[in-house]
Design an enzyme around this catalytic site. Structure first.
Site, PDB file in Angstrom:
ATOM      1  N   LYS A   1       0.833  -1.209   0.000  1.00 39.36           N
ATOM      2  CA  LYS A   1       0.000   0.000   0.000  1.00 39.36           C
ATOM      3  C   LYS A   1       0.871   1.266   0.000  1.00 39.36           C
ATOM      4  O   LYS A   1       2.095   1.181   0.037  1.00 39.36           O
ATOM      5  CB  LYS A   1      -0.980  -0.039   1.180  1.00 39.36           C
ATOM      6  CG  LYS A   1      -1.825  -1.309   1.215  1.00 39.36           C
ATOM      7  CD  LYS A   1      -2.870  -1.377   0.104  1.00 39.36           C
ATOM      8  CE  LYS A   1      -3.355  -2.777  -0.181  1.00 39.36           C
ATOM      9  NZ  LYS A   1      -4.426  -3.313   0.629  1.00 39.36           N
TER      10      LYS A   1
HETATM   11  C1  LIG Z   1      -5.392  -4.510   0.906  1.00 40.95           C
HETATM   12  C2  LIG Z   1      -6.861  -4.329   0.919  1.00 40.95           C
HETATM   13  C3  LIG Z   1      -7.638  -4.583   2.047  1.00 40.95           C
HETATM   14  C4  LIG Z   1      -7.100  -5.264   3.257  1.00 40.95           C
HETATM   15  O1  LIG Z   1      -6.044  -4.623   3.845  1.00 40.95           O
HETATM   16  P1  LIG Z   1      -5.195  -5.429   4.945  1.00 40.95           P
HETATM   17  O2  LIG Z   1      -4.512  -4.342   5.691  1.00 40.95           O
HETATM   18  O3  LIG Z   1      -4.269  -6.328   4.210  1.00 40.95           O
HETATM   19  O4  LIG Z   1      -6.162  -6.169   5.784  1.00 40.95           O
HETATM   20  C5  LIG Z   1      -8.971  -4.256   2.016  1.00 40.95           C
HETATM   21  N1  LIG Z   1      -9.537  -3.732   0.920  1.00 40.95           N
HETATM   22  C6  LIG Z   1      -8.841  -3.503  -0.200  1.00 40.95           C
HETATM   23  C7  LIG Z   1      -9.524  -2.891  -1.368  1.00 40.95           C
HETATM   24  C8  LIG Z   1      -7.479  -3.823  -0.241  1.00 40.95           C
HETATM   25  O5  LIG Z   1      -6.782  -3.653  -1.375  1.00 40.95           O
END
Ligand SMILES: *Cc1c(COP(=O)(O)O)cnc(C)c1O
Length: 391
Positions: A190
């Site tokens: 991210k």
């Molecule tokens: C990565 C992601 C999540 C989950 O995030 P985590 O921190 O890995 O639990 C939720 N929604 C979307 C759209 C994502 O890309």
């Protein structure tokens, strides 16, 4: 591959986090301090993140998945309820609804942004709808004003999946700004990372109600209990989860957040270079950015114009891989996964826009470890695949 194409010598991973010496020193400081789990750095990180996005309050947790789960639990979502969300997202958005025993109601996407379609969203609401979970896909904000108006008319709360949304702007305001309830992700792919981690932001009264859900339903956290002014006593107010963020994660987050604006500048420059490179290529559709938003550019997603190519998306990805370029697909629509397909009896064509667009999506590498030369390798590889396989 033609003779003229010069392939890079090592494989380029689709995504890699950028961790600096400041993050490393801060983690070492936590290790030496003896405070490993939720403590003073988590409290500082929550404050700093809330201030950054313009939220009243924030709750740091160990993933965006758990931030969404906690938000929905705190809203009282449970068996018999419906929660409306989008057909194109990471599966955890939908799992959170499913795990609380509620029914996820999927809605098709808009062709340009691939975000939830507000018109179809409105049509999907019923008296059982307990919440709406829009996703700021790829960091392009959803049409928040429209969705808010639809939700407000029926008194339905919105929980924004802002996993991709850190530092995105909608009509000049940050995603997560008051009065939003929004969940952010700090997973390594991210825009900023804490290894694993997430943040729930919202009005103070809501975050206070959500907080016990993050740590066994206990009314106070360890930091409040084990410090000099603390007391051994706690009450358990809800059957909460074990979702608290550790100080080791917050140590990373404090510095990643400080660097986020400069990370974003770099992302914007990388995306602009890709945009320029593909501008004259009718075989490639570039990402959309509507005038009223500033996307966070979490991923750079191209769409293949399939009738101009002799190969499909899967083979295009293989061809990139053969040129040492990693890529990915964001995301396989939810209704195509066997669990959801079988449980709710979905057919592939139930969400026609999602299905059609999915077949031509490719996410290209656009991360902070890429040099300008690396980016040029991505462009050369895409150009070469197109030149070799265009009609
Ligand atoms: C990565 C992601 C999540 C989950 O995030 P985590 O921190 O890995 O639990 C939720 N929604 C979307 C759209 C994502 O890309």
């Amino acid at each position: 591959m033609p003779q003229s194409y010069k392939m890079r010598s090592s494989f380029m991973p689709f995504s890699q986090p950028l961790i600096g010496d400041e993050e490393i020193a801060e983690v070492v400081d936590s290790l030496k301090s003896g405070w490993l789990t939720t403590g003073p750095k988590v409290a500082r990180f929550e404050e700093a993140f809330a201030a950054f996005v313009g939220a009243e309050a924030a709750l740091a947790v160990n993933s965006c998945t758990d931030a969404l789960l906690i938000a929905l639990a705190a809203l009282g979502v449970g068996p018999g309820d419906e929660v409306v969300t989008t057909a194109i997202t990471f599966v955890s958005t939908v799992h959170c609804i499913e795990r609380l025993g509620a029914r996820p109601v999927l809605v098709d996407v808009e062709p340009d942004t691939l975000n939830i379609d507000p018109v179809k969203l409105e049509a999907a609401l019923t008296p059982k709808t307990k919440a709406i979970v829009p996703v700021h896909l790829y960091g392009h904000p959803v049409e928040l004003d429209t969705i808010r108006a639809i939700a407000a008319a029926r008194g339905i709360p919105i929980v924004e999946d802002a996993a991709h949304g850190a530092s995105a702007l909608y009509r000049g305001r940050m995603i997560g700004a008051s009065p939003s309830i929004a969940a952010f992700s700090f997973y390594p792919t991210k825009n900023m990372t804490t290894g694993e981690g997430g943040m729930l932001v919202g009005p103070k009264a809501f975050v206070d109600r959500a907080r016990p859900w993050s740590l066994h339903g206990m009314s106070r956290d360890a930091y409040a209990r084990y410090t000099a002014t603390g007391s051994w006593f706690y009450d358990v107010v809800v059957p909460g989860f074990k979702s608290n963020m550790t100080d080791l994660q917050a140590a990373l987050g404090l510095h990643q957040l400080r660097k986020l604006p400069s990370f974003q500048e770099r992302r914007r420059a990388l995306a602009a270079s890709l945009d320029r490179a593909f501008a004259g290529m009718p075989e490639i559709q570039r990402p959309t950015e509507r005038p009223e938003v500033h996307a966070s550019l979490h991923v750079y997603v191209i769409r293949l114009v399939l009738d101009r190519l002799t190969i499909g998306r899967d083979e295009f990805i293989n061809q990139l891989k053969a040129r040492n370029i990693g890529s990915s697909v964001h995301f396989i629509p939810i209704h195509l996964h066997s669990y959801y397909r079988d449980k709710y009896g979905y057919a592939p064509g139930d969400f026609p826009v999602a299905l059609a667009e999915y077949s031509r999506l490719i996410s290209l590498p656009m991360h902070l470890r890429l040099s300008d030369d690396d980016l040029q390798d991505v462009i050369s590889a895409v150009t070469d695949v197109v030149d070799t396989h265009k009609r």
